[in-house]
Design a protein around this motif. Sequence first.
Motif, PDB file in Angstrom:
ATOM      1  N   ALA A  20       0.835  -1.207   0.000  1.00  0.00           N
ATOM      2  CA  ALA A  20       0.000   0.000   0.000  1.00  0.00           C
ATOM      3  C   ALA A  20       0.870   1.256   0.000  1.00  0.00           C
ATOM      4  O   ALA A  20       0.599   2.197  -0.756  1.00  0.00           O
ATOM      5  CB  ALA A  20      -0.934  -0.002   1.210  1.00  0.00           C
ATOM      6  N   TRP A  21       1.907   1.277   0.822  1.00  0.00           N
ATOM      7  CA  TRP A  21       2.796   2.436   0.864  1.00  0.00           C
ATOM      8  C   TRP A  21       3.541   2.629  -0.447  1.00  0.00           C
ATOM      9  O   TRP A  21       3.875   3.756  -0.822  1.00  0.00           O
ATOM     10  CB  TRP A  21       3.783   2.322   2.026  1.00  0.00           C
ATOM     11  N   TYR A  47      -4.698  -0.127   6.305  1.00  0.00           N
ATOM     12  CA  TYR A  47      -3.673  -1.166   6.448  1.00  0.00           C
ATOM     13  C   TYR A  47      -2.603  -0.739   7.444  1.00  0.00           C
ATOM     14  O   TYR A  47      -2.119  -1.544   8.242  1.00  0.00           O
ATOM     15  CB  TYR A  47      -3.013  -1.491   5.114  1.00  0.00           C
ATOM     16  N   THR A  48      -2.225   0.531   7.413  1.00  0.00           N
ATOM     17  CA  THR A  48      -1.198   1.027   8.331  1.00  0.00           C
ATOM     18  C   THR A  48      -1.684   0.975   9.775  1.00  0.00           C
ATOM     19  O   THR A  48      -0.968   0.513  10.665  1.00  0.00           O
ATOM     20  CB  THR A  48      -0.777   2.459   7.950  1.00  0.00           C
ATOM     21  N   TRP A  94      -5.603   6.017  -0.850  1.00  0.00           N
ATOM     22  CA  TRP A  94      -5.049   6.450   0.433  1.00  0.00           C
ATOM     23  C   TRP A  94      -5.854   5.898   1.607  1.00  0.00           C
ATOM     24  O   TRP A  94      -5.303   5.690   2.694  1.00  0.00           O
ATOM     25  CB  TRP A  94      -4.949   7.984   0.506  1.00  0.00           C
ATOM     26  N   THR A 143      -4.442   2.520   2.275  1.00  0.00           N
ATOM     27  CA  THR A 143      -3.113   2.682   2.882  1.00  0.00           C
ATOM     28  C   THR A 143      -3.248   3.021   4.361  1.00  0.00           C
ATOM     29  O   THR A 143      -2.560   2.444   5.206  1.00  0.00           O
ATOM     30  CB  THR A 143      -2.307   3.774   2.144  1.00  0.00           C
TER      31      THR A 143
END
Length: 140
Positions: free
Chosen positions: A63-64, A113-114, A107, A110
Motif C-alpha cells: 500500500a505504501w 492497512y497502516t 489512500w 493505505t
Amino acid sequence: MVAALPYRFLADAVLLLHFGVVLFVIGGLVLVVVGNLAGWPWVNRLWFRLAHVAAIAVFVVQAWLGRLCPLTTLESWLRVQAGSSPYANSFIGHWVQSILFYEAPFWVFTLVYTIFGLLVVAAWWYFPPRRNKCSHKHGG
C-alpha cells in the motif's frame, strides 16, 4: 470455451486464497487478543506470530508503495486469459469479491492497512510471542 475453464477455475482459486489471507490477517489479530485473554498458549507460538506479522507487513508495504496486491493482479490476469473481463467471476467469486473489494481512494486503504499493522505491532508488544518449548526426555 473449454480452454477458458482452467483459467476461470484458477482465478476463483486465487480469489479464495486471497480471502483466506485476509481472514488470516484479521482473524489472526482477533485470535491473539482473545486467545491471550482466554489463556490459549498456542496463539503466542513464534511461527504463528511471525507468519501473521509478515502477512500484514506485505499489505502495508504494498500500500505504501502504491501497488495492488499480487493476488488481485494474478486473479485479474487469469480472468482475462479465460476471455472474461478482469473483474468478472463465478457465483462464488461474486460473493467473495463483494466481501474483499471496496470502492475507495487508494489512500484510504493505505491508512487502514497502516493502522491495522500498528495494532498487530501493539499486540506483538503487549502479548509477546514465545518460542515453542519442547520437552524431550532422553532415556538413560
